[in-house]
Design an enzyme around this catalytic site. Structure first.
Site, PDB file in Angstrom:
ATOM      1  N   GLY A  44      16.477   6.504   3.955  1.00  0.00           N
ATOM      2  CA  GLY A  44      15.472   5.835   3.156  1.00  0.00           C
ATOM      3  C   GLY A  44      14.302   5.322   4.088  1.00  0.00           C
ATOM      4  O   GLY A  44      13.573   4.655   3.765  1.00  0.00           O
ATOM      5  N   HIS A  45      14.527   5.876   5.387  1.00  0.00           N
ATOM      6  CA  HIS A  45      13.687   5.415   6.538  1.00  0.00           C
ATOM      7  C   HIS A  45      13.123   6.498   7.324  1.00  0.00           C
ATOM      8  O   HIS A  45      13.600   6.272   8.647  1.00  0.00           O
ATOM      9  CB  HIS A  45      14.259   4.229   7.309  1.00  0.00           C
ATOM     10  CG  HIS A  45      13.207   3.213   7.947  1.00  0.00           C
ATOM     11  ND1 HIS A  45      12.928   3.400   9.127  1.00  0.00           N
ATOM     12  CD2 HIS A  45      12.516   2.080   7.493  1.00  0.00           C
ATOM     13  CE1 HIS A  45      11.855   2.508   9.633  1.00  0.00           C
ATOM     14  NE2 HIS A  45      11.881   1.883   8.600  1.00  0.00           N
ATOM     15  N   PHE A  46      12.682   7.367   7.167  1.00  0.00           N
ATOM     16  CA  PHE A  46      11.999   7.837   5.921  1.00  0.00           C
ATOM     17  C   PHE A  46      12.332   8.971   5.698  1.00  0.00           C
ATOM     18  O   PHE A  46      12.504   9.956   6.659  1.00  0.00           O
ATOM     19  CB  PHE A  46      10.281   7.611   6.332  1.00  0.00           C
ATOM     20  CG  PHE A  46       9.906   6.185   6.399  1.00  0.00           C
ATOM     21  CD1 PHE A  46       9.775   5.295   5.694  1.00  0.00           C
ATOM     22  CD2 PHE A  46       9.667   5.897   7.998  1.00  0.00           C
ATOM     23  CE1 PHE A  46       9.060   3.881   5.967  1.00  0.00           C
ATOM     24  CE2 PHE A  46       9.142   4.801   8.309  1.00  0.00           C
ATOM     25  CZ  PHE A  46       9.035   3.639   7.437  1.00  0.00           C
TER      26      PHE A  46
ATOM     27  N   VAL B 230      12.825   7.653  11.114  1.00  0.00           N
ATOM     28  CA  VAL B 230      12.553   6.754  11.991  1.00  0.00           C
ATOM     29  C   VAL B 230      13.766   5.657  12.125  1.00  0.00           C
ATOM     30  O   VAL B 230      13.948   5.168  11.246  1.00  0.00           O
ATOM     31  CB  VAL B 230      11.123   6.135  12.014  1.00  0.00           C
ATOM     32  CG1 VAL B 230      11.084   5.027  13.118  1.00  0.00           C
ATOM     33  CG2 VAL B 230      10.142   7.402  12.074  1.00  0.00           C
TER      34      VAL B 230
END
EC number: 4.2.1.59
Length: 145
Positions: free
Chosen positions: A48-50, A55
């Site tokens: 989810g990041h990303f 990251v």
């Protein structure tokens, strides 16, 4: 002096997926230490990041630095710290200079600027390949679990 993952888990209560330190090395008891985090694509935050450019979230880098500081404080206090937890109290001057991603070896250097009792302060820096990626001043308090 160095701590493997077993010694880290004896010192602080964090567990997967929130244990963010794999090893602690270069320990000068009660003064300084370096935490090591091997960042992998399997980290639970990367989807989810990303999704297109993974990251490591900056707040998790700060948490990894705080966990390193917690291990240092708990180890130094020994029996006095039995049954206690190091609580994060404050972050000052946090700066994020470069992103951290899969394959990076994050080295978190913490140096005590005040402490020995209930409240500790640290200068903390995180590096990847010798390059500064994050820095902050951290404050923590030793309290009942």
């Amino acid at each position: 002096m160095a701590f493997d993952i077993q010694k880290i888990m004896e010192s602080i209560p964090h567990r997967y997926p929130f244990l963010l330190v794999d090893k602690v090395v270069d320990v000068v008891p009660g003064e300084s230490a370096t935490g090591i985090k091997n960042v992998t694509i399997n980290e639970p935050f990367f989807p989810g990041h990303f999704p297109q450019k993974p990251v490591m979230p900056g707040v998790l880098i700060l948490e990894a630095m705080a966990q390193t500081a917690g291990v240092l404080a708990i180890d130094f206090l020994g029996e006095e710290a039995r049954g206690k937890v190091v609580y994060f109290m404050g972050i000052d001057g946090a700066k994020f200079r470069k992103p951290v991603g899969p394959g990076d070896r994050l080295e978190m250097k913490v140096v005590k600027t005040r402490g020995g009792g209930a409240v500790w302060k640290f200068d903390a820096q995180a590096f990847v390949d010798g390059e500064l990626v994050t820095e902050a001043k951290l404050t923590a308090m030793l309290g009942a679990s």
